[in-house]
Design a protein around this motif. Structure first.
Motif, mmCIF file in Angstrom:
data_model
loop_
_atom_site.group_PDB
_atom_site.id
_atom_site.type_symbol
_atom_site.label_atom_id
_atom_site.label_comp_id
_atom_site.label_asym_id
_atom_site.label_seq_id
_atom_site.Cartn_x
_atom_site.Cartn_y
_atom_site.Cartn_z
ATOM 1 N N SER A 44 -5.331 -1.120 -2.627
ATOM 2 C CA SER A 44 -4.298 -1.653 -1.725
ATOM 3 C C SER A 44 -4.447 -1.052 -0.323
ATOM 4 O O SER A 44 -4.183 -1.721 0.679
ATOM 5 C CB SER A 44 -2.905 -1.382 -2.293
ATOM 6 N N ARG A 45 -4.871 0.186 -0.276
ATOM 7 C CA ARG A 45 -5.079 0.822 1.034
ATOM 8 C C ARG A 45 -6.196 0.083 1.793
ATOM 9 O O ARG A 45 -6.070 -0.226 2.980
ATOM 10 C CB ARG A 45 -5.461 2.282 0.807
ATOM 11 N N ASP A 81 0.957 3.927 -3.017
ATOM 12 C CA ASP A 81 0.692 5.317 -2.673
ATOM 13 C C ASP A 81 1.731 6.223 -3.346
ATOM 14 O O ASP A 81 1.406 7.255 -3.924
ATOM 15 C CB ASP A 81 0.800 5.470 -1.154
ATOM 16 N N ALA A 140 1.289 6.065 -7.362
ATOM 17 C CA ALA A 140 -0.050 6.193 -7.970
ATOM 18 C C ALA A 140 -0.053 7.157 -9.145
ATOM 19 O O ALA A 140 -0.622 6.871 -10.205
ATOM 20 C CB ALA A 140 -1.061 6.623 -6.911
ATOM 21 N N ALA A 148 0.842 -1.203 0.000
ATOM 22 C CA ALA A 148 0.000 0.000 0.000
ATOM 23 C C ALA A 148 0.878 1.254 0.000
ATOM 24 O O ALA A 148 0.592 2.221 -0.725
ATOM 25 C CB ALA A 148 -0.942 -0.002 1.215
ATOM 26 N N ALA A 149 1.942 1.243 0.801
ATOM 27 C CA ALA A 149 2.829 2.410 0.847
ATOM 28 C C ALA A 149 3.513 2.614 -0.505
ATOM 29 O O ALA A 149 3.630 3.749 -1.003
ATOM 30 C CB ALA A 149 3.880 2.219 1.943
ATOM 31 N N GLN A 177 -4.124 2.376 -5.765
ATOM 32 C CA GLN A 177 -3.892 3.061 -4.494
ATOM 33 C C GLN A 177 -5.033 2.782 -3.514
ATOM 34 O O GLN A 177 -4.823 2.372 -2.375
ATOM 35 C CB GLN A 177 -3.766 4.558 -4.771
ATOM 36 N N ARG A 178 -6.259 2.984 -3.990
ATOM 37 C CA ARG A 178 -7.419 2.779 -3.119
ATOM 38 C C ARG A 178 -7.591 1.325 -2.724
ATOM 39 O O ARG A 178 -7.919 1.006 -1.593
ATOM 40 C CB ARG A 178 -8.690 3.211 -3.844
ATOM 41 N N ASP A 238 -4.973 -3.325 2.859
ATOM 42 C CA ASP A 238 -4.080 -3.196 4.015
ATOM 43 C C ASP A 238 -4.887 -3.119 5.319
ATOM 44 O O ASP A 238 -4.620 -3.846 6.291
ATOM 45 C CB ASP A 238 -3.209 -1.941 3.825
ATOM 46 N N ILE A 269 -4.950 5.420 -9.335
ATOM 47 C CA ILE A 269 -5.807 5.693 -8.187
ATOM 48 C C ILE A 269 -6.552 4.432 -7.754
ATOM 49 O O ILE A 269 -6.784 4.198 -6.567
ATOM 50 C CB ILE A 269 -6.775 6.855 -8.497
#
Lengths: 575, 575
Positions: free
Chosen positions: B407-408, B381, B384, B377-378, B404-405, B411, B401
């Motif tokens: 994986s966040r 980020d 992205a 996720a990091a 990014q969303r 997580d 995006i």
């Protein structure tokens, strides 16, 4: 195109939130979509539908008693995930099993399939019925490869009604499958929608052209043709769907539900014009039409397109299709205690045009009036094109055809009234109403009012003397003046009728015969009509309409002068 | 634009014929419009509405039990004639008088007025209530000069419900007037409709601009602004209408019905996004929202525009607004025997993500997996924007995006599961579902499926050995392959995961440690991802996407390689 959004990435999520807030009477939001907000007294099989967003009322708009129990709502044109389908189905489950139903698209098949496996792994009986109504998406011998479009509504409604009636999952599945087997759709498109934040439409169709068989996400069609007339499209739809009717269905005596669906930008009025011919063609084919639907049932944002769906009923399907339901976007119910209105109760209609008592003198005048209408109608028939040409220069070009239609209808109505022994007023009123009804536009309305005003002035009893005619023409003038906002000098019909009426009144007061007075007044009207083309006076209008109107007279004033001369000829002949 | 018609001159007439044929359950055609097809047990006051055509469901679509008794339907955007109003009102009359109600337009006022005189001359008690809800069409001190727009529905519904309840004409008139007094609307437009056969739209609004206060026939607005966000429009609507609320209405405790109306081309999804903010703003203002409506109630063909109407209820109006009705386009009813679903009945929802039993070994693996998600996720980020840039060249630019969303969310879900002592499979399943839910698009769905497949391969019981990881990666590969139609060589993510998985399997079989094998495979994946930009191979895609994609690798393949390297770093750290 889609204009109203916040962050395009949040569009689907915010749409679902707004939908749930607006529809709290029917639905509750859960992860991945919505489920019903109410339950009945007894648990039923749960019908869970869904697919990508952008097709409202599909899919959330179809959740409620008598229809679906839940809808998995994915992102725009994207299948909901297996997890979303699973949470919606789990929340919707009432303990009697779940039927999943959705259009036949690869992403949906994959995700609903995985959700079904998860439901079964949890010990819940779960079945799937795909909707495959789009006749253009695969040939007849590969029915199972076809896509689902507006036939979604049919399969969902039948399944929901079957569940509501208490059927078990075997039966709900059987009936949903039967509904799909007996449903066929054909679609066309004129252009695609533009998604939130996108710069270009999903697809284009050249101007004036129509894609045949194009899918609701812009999947390629099988042909492209010039846009047909509304009747032409109706014929294309009906011919294809009669040919595609399910095996074993006889046309004679078949009962069918037509669903004419707008994709977003083809609006209700157009759909009704198309439906008019569909109704006739199906009836002519020997088919009995049951409970048709015309509207927007499966859209693609504001995509310009339409589809016709036919559901071929049997007794079971008919009962389920007609059963009550109550959802945000599709409701069917009956207000109890109603009965069909009887013809006799509508006879009041005829009273509006009842022929009342009249004197012999007035009836004689009515006969002359009727002959005048015949002459005026013949004259306007001959001059319709020229009046249209004049009107196209400064206006919308419909003056000629409007006067032609109006006078023709007035002629028929006057002949009918006079032939039924009506007096002068009644004859003029029938003629005026007919002119207004059929002539259309402002000129139709003005002529209608003028004739009704003339009739009120002469009555059904008194002889129609020269003075009565003068008073009647003055009443016509007043009717025109009170009708619109135009004043003398605005270069409209008023510029002809005002001097005509004033001159006629003055000549009659001076002792002229009706024919002499009318003859002089008609000359005044002609000169006045010609003067409406005066360059200086028209400059004001010319500024807003463009130079082309300079030197062209007002078509309303011209036609008034023409009518005045035609009536003069009749008066001379009658003399 | 209007595309489907036959002779444009016949459009309105054919539309009414088609409408009547499709709506025979509710209406019967009469001269000038339609009247109800059914009657109740007792005669009621007759509510007769109408106006020009082109505004469906106004006006014919609102005829039926509990709403109007008849609708006079004029030509396109043209008032019906006095005769047409008169015949419809006469047919609709049940012996208890007639209320005429319609929007405040000069032509309608004139013709309905003349029809009222005719009704009265025939001894029928006839009254008129004008609809004047458009706040932009005249200032507050000239309420009676305002135009009628979507507030039509409110006044008609209240009058129809009052008639249905048996009120006499005095009371029906009073209640209709009360409804109009307590109804306000504000409208905006982005562009006009093109009538059948016309070459140009009725009016234009420059691209990206919005006309404020523009009428439903293109009457001039009072301002023009840039198109706001959906939330911005909601705020404009609510601010204006709260300011315009009727004299004497206190916001605190007020009950209000919001009606968000699309004029034709602003579709349901957009309306729901706008409604989301309207709902919040009204609630924040201390107003209680009752039975909102979001849809198309008063259109202008496919005009691009929308309006918000607020009806400020009192007890009498609330009862009448909620009363049942059944018309072609507006129905309100209840299916009896329903109760609100209780929260407890929806708890099954949580079970979908229940944490099951797991071995200590699997829990230990879950902790490593959770740390891997944090690292991925990091990394995503940080990358992205770059992934989005690559995707914009050949695709729609949402890959960065979305990853990014997704994986966040994965997580967070993995941390939650691992923190609740979940095993490896459960942790991966939670993470995969979260990635699919929040990541959106194809990449979200694919990563969701890959993670769920990996989880199924490793289970919640067994230790996660190197061979189990290899088998799990192979299962991920199979999940991707079965997901879409892409094949190796199509220059998608498959071109990275297939060689990665194959190389990993081969190295593990050859006796490499997991770290050594993964390290080598990650290098293979990177090379393979880079190769997706190969000029020759991409020519096929370049032809359909334009030259810009030449030399740019597939973003899905790139992000897969990046993830592979990030996981390698985690494995090394854990070692």
């Amino acid at each position: 195109m889609t204009r109203l959004f916040n962050d395009p990435d949040d569009f689907a999520e915010e749409m679902i939130e707004g939908f749930a807030a607006a529809s709290a009477r029917w639905v509750r939001p859960v992860t991945g979509g919505v489920v019903r907000a109410t339950r009945g007294a007894e648990p039923t099989v749960a019908v869970v539908i869904g697919g990508g967003s952008g097709h409202y009322p599909a899919f959330g708009g179809l959740v409620g008693p008598g229809l679906a129990h839940g809808a998995a709502m994915g992102n725009l044109f994207a299948s909901p995930s297996a997890h979303q389908v699973h949470t919606v189905a789990t929340a919707a489950h009432e303990g009697r099993g779940v039927l999943l139903s959705f259009g036949n698209y690869a992403g949906d098949v994959l995700h609903f399939g995985q959700a079904q496996e998860r439901m079964r792994a949890a010990g819940i009986d779960c079945r799937t019925v795909l909707v495959t109504d789009d006749v253009w998406s695969a040939p007849k011998d590969e029915l199972e490869r076809r896509r689902g479009i507006a036939g979604d509504l049919v399969v969902f409604k039948i399944a929901g009604a079957a569940a509501e009636a208490g059927h078990d999952l075997d039966d709900v599945e059987r009936l949903a499958r039967l509904a799909n087997d007996r449903t066929r759709s054909s679609g066309v498109a004129f252009g695609g929608c533009t998604l939130p934040g996108a710069d270009e439409p999903l697809f284009d169709v050249p101007a004036g052209r129509m894609a045949v068989g194009l899918g609701i996400h812009g999947e390629p069609g099988i042909d492209e043709v010039d846009i047909p007339t509304a009747a032409g499209l109706a014929e294309m739809f009906v011919t294809k769907l009669l040919d595609e009717r399910p095996a074993g269905v006889d046309l004679a005596g078949a009962r069918v539900v037509p669903i004419l669906n707008g994709l977003g930008n083809v609006k209700y009025e157009e759909l009704f014009v198309v439906y008019r011919t569909i109704h006739t063609l199906l009836t002519d084919a020997g088919v009995e039409i049951v409970s048709p639907e015309v509207g927007e049932f499966c859209t693609s944002f504001d995509m310009a397109g339409a589809s016709l769906t036919l559901l071929w009923l049997d007794d079971e399907l008919e009962q389920l299709w007609l059963a009550p339901c109550d959802t945000p976007a599709f409701r069917r119910g009956e207000v109890s205690g109603r009965r069909a209105v009887e013809d006799a109760e509508l006879t009041a209609l005829d009273d509006a045009h009842e022929i009342g008592a009249a004197s012999d003198a007035s009836r004689a005048a009515a006969a002359v009036i009727s002959r005048a209408f015949a002459a005026v109608a013949a004259m306007l028939d001959a001059h319709a094109d020229e009046l249209g040409r004049i009107d196209r220069i400064a206006g919308d070009g419909d003056h000629g055809i409007g006067m032609q239609r109006g006078s023709r209808a007035a002629d028929q109505a006057a002949a009918g009234a006079a032939g039924s022994a009506a007096g002068a007023q009644t004859t003029l009123q029938h003629a005026g109403d007919a002119w207004a009804d059929k002539g259309g536009g402002t000129s139709g309305a003005i002529w209608g009012e003028m004739l009704v005003a003339l009739g009120a002035a002469v009555g059904d009893e008194d002889a129609v003397t020269a003075d009565a005619v003068g008073a009647g023409v003055a009443a016509m003038k007043d009717a025109v003046m009170s009708f619109g906002k135009a004043k003398p000098g605005d270069k409209t019909m008023i510029d002809a009728i005002v001097p005509f009426s004033d001159d006629l009144t003055e000549r009659l007061a001076g002792g002229d015969t009706l024919i002499d007075a009318w003859s002089h007044a008609a000359g005044v009207a002609t000169a006045a009509a010609e003067a409406t083309s005066n360059l200086t006076a028209r400059l004001g209008r010319a500024r807003s309409h463009g130079d082309r109107s300079l030197g062209t007279p007002d078509p309303g004033a011209v036609s008034f002068a023409l009518v005045a001369h035609t009536v003069l000829d009749v008066l001379k002949k009658e003399d």
